[in-house]
Design a protein around this motif. Structure first.
Motif, short mmCIF file in Angstrom:
data_model
loop_
_atom_site.label_atom_id
_atom_site.label_comp_id
_atom_site.label_asym_id
_atom_site.label_seq_id
_atom_site.Cartn_x
_atom_site.Cartn_y
_atom_site.Cartn_z
N THR A 220 0.67 -1.30 0.00
CA THR A 220 0.09 0.05 0.13
C THR A 220 0.99 1.45 -0.14
O THR A 220 0.33 2.53 -0.37
CB THR A 220 -0.88 0.15 1.30
N ARG A 221 2.11 1.35 0.60
CA ARG A 221 2.81 2.46 0.69
C ARG A 221 4.08 2.28 -0.40
O ARG A 221 4.88 1.47 -0.21
CB ARG A 221 3.15 2.58 2.20
N VAL A 222 4.36 3.63 -0.66
CA VAL A 222 5.64 3.58 -1.64
C VAL A 222 6.26 4.94 -1.51
O VAL A 222 5.63 5.92 -1.05
CB VAL A 222 5.13 3.45 -3.10
N GLY A 223 7.67 4.97 -1.62
CA GLY A 223 8.40 6.33 -1.54
C GLY A 223 9.11 6.62 -2.87
O GLY A 223 9.94 5.82 -3.28
N TRP A 224 8.94 7.69 -3.37
CA TRP A 224 9.62 8.26 -4.74
C TRP A 224 10.32 9.43 -4.36
O TRP A 224 10.71 10.12 -5.48
CB TRP A 224 8.40 8.41 -5.55
N GLY A 225 10.75 9.67 -3.36
CA GLY A 225 11.47 10.78 -3.00
C GLY A 225 10.82 12.21 -3.05
O GLY A 225 9.53 12.31 -2.59
N PRO A 226 11.24 13.15 -3.64
CA PRO A 226 12.57 13.39 -4.30
C PRO A 226 13.72 13.85 -3.53
O PRO A 226 13.64 14.25 -2.38
CB PRO A 226 12.20 14.52 -5.52
N THR A 227 14.81 13.45 -3.89
CA THR A 227 16.22 13.68 -3.52
C THR A 227 17.00 14.34 -4.31
O THR A 227 17.16 13.83 -5.65
CB THR A 227 16.86 12.30 -2.83
N SER A 228 17.04 15.73 -3.92
CA SER A 228 17.89 16.58 -5.07
C SER A 228 18.57 17.84 -4.54
O SER A 228 18.60 18.09 -3.43
CB SER A 228 16.58 17.16 -5.99
N VAL A 229 19.29 18.57 -5.57
CA VAL A 229 19.93 19.65 -5.08
C VAL A 229 19.17 20.70 -6.11
O VAL A 229 18.93 20.70 -7.05
CB VAL A 229 21.26 19.74 -5.50
N MET A 230 18.73 21.78 -5.12
CA MET A 230 18.21 22.95 -5.99
C MET A 230 18.94 24.47 -5.73
O MET A 230 19.21 24.70 -4.60
CB MET A 230 16.82 23.10 -5.32
N ASP A 231 18.92 25.02 -6.84
CA ASP A 231 19.88 26.25 -6.55
C ASP A 231 18.74 27.36 -6.28
O ASP A 231 17.78 27.20 -5.94
CB ASP A 231 20.52 26.56 -8.09
#
Length: 255
Positions: A220-231
């Motif tokens: 029933t549960r899922v993890g898709w992030g996001p993992t990121s760098v933002m300027d």
């Protein structure tokens, strides 16, 4: 536990190299979490590594889990964690279920060479986090000439959580998050997190680096992030692919 992807975002001149680690969800297994930290530390060319929300014990806001796994930052248990991390060269920022004075906090600790540098306690709690007490302070820290602070996950919905950090001269906002969600909600939020975080980056002029979990908890549960760098313009300049455990490293200019 092997990181399956990596990316590097280059910068000019003197900079702080920040690695955002997208990890599998680890619940109630501190030893497993520490092995994961060691794995990422051994392969990431970075000055600082960021891990997800409540990473040390796992984000599960159930009374039994919180009471069993919460740790005092001055306790012998946490001292053992610090000793284990003492040989890691990178400064570490990771989520912890913290106990203090009979209260529980959703916290993020800053650790350098096995020493506790400081702690941030989440100031904006979602309704499902009633077991936690909200924090009230916005500490900042300096590494290699870059001042940084922390917002945890839901905090980024609120300008007043990022603003006090920017007001102290911070150039970087770190966001440990944990978005293991029911599948429909995960799909709905898959890209919305970036839109919200971009607002905080543009408002404050800070770089924003986030770390989250990925994978499936159950059917029933899922993890898709996001993992990121933002300027500071709110542009995503690097991210770990959806569904993959890995690290993205970004360079934040010192000046």
């Amino acid at each position: 536990m092997r990181a399956e992807a990596s990316a590097v975002v280059t910068g000019l001149g003197a900079s702080l190299r920040v690695g955002a680690c997208q990890t599998p969800e680890i619940l109630g297994d501190v030893e497993g979490a520490l092995r994961c930290v060691e794995e990422f530390a051994g392969r990431a060319d970075a000055d600082l590594l960021l891990f997800p929300e409540c990473f040390l014990q796992g984000y599960l806001v159930e009374e039994r889990h919180v009471r069993e796994h919460a740790v005092g930052l001055g306790s012998a248990r946490f001292a053992g964690v610090l000793r284990r991390l003492a040989r890691i060269e990178q400064t570490l920022v990771f989520g912890v279920i913290e106990e203090s004075g009979g209260r529980y906090f959703n916290s993020a600790v800053v650790v350098s060479r096995g020493e506790l540098v400081g702690v941030y306690r989440k100031t904006h709690l979602v309704p499902g986090e009633a077991l936690f007490t909200k924090g009230e302070e916005y500490p900042t820290f300096v590494l290699r000439g870059v001042r940084f602070g922390v917002n945890i996950c839901f905090d980024t919905r609120f300008p007043e959580a990022a603003a006090p950090i920017a007001a102290q001269g911070a150039r970087l906002l770190l966001v440990p998050a944990q978005n293991m969600m029911p599948r429909a909600a995960a799909l709905d939020w898959k890209e919305r997190h970036h839109a919200i975080r971009a607002e905080r980056a543009r408002e404050t002029g800070m770089w924003l680096v986030s770390a989250d979990v990925t994978g499936e908890r159950d059917e029933t549960r899922v993890g898709w992030g996001p993992t990121s760098v933002m300027d500071p313009q709110g542009v995503v300049v690097g991210r770990v692919p959806v569904g993959v455990a890995g690290v993205v490293v970004g360079s934040v200019p010192c000046e």
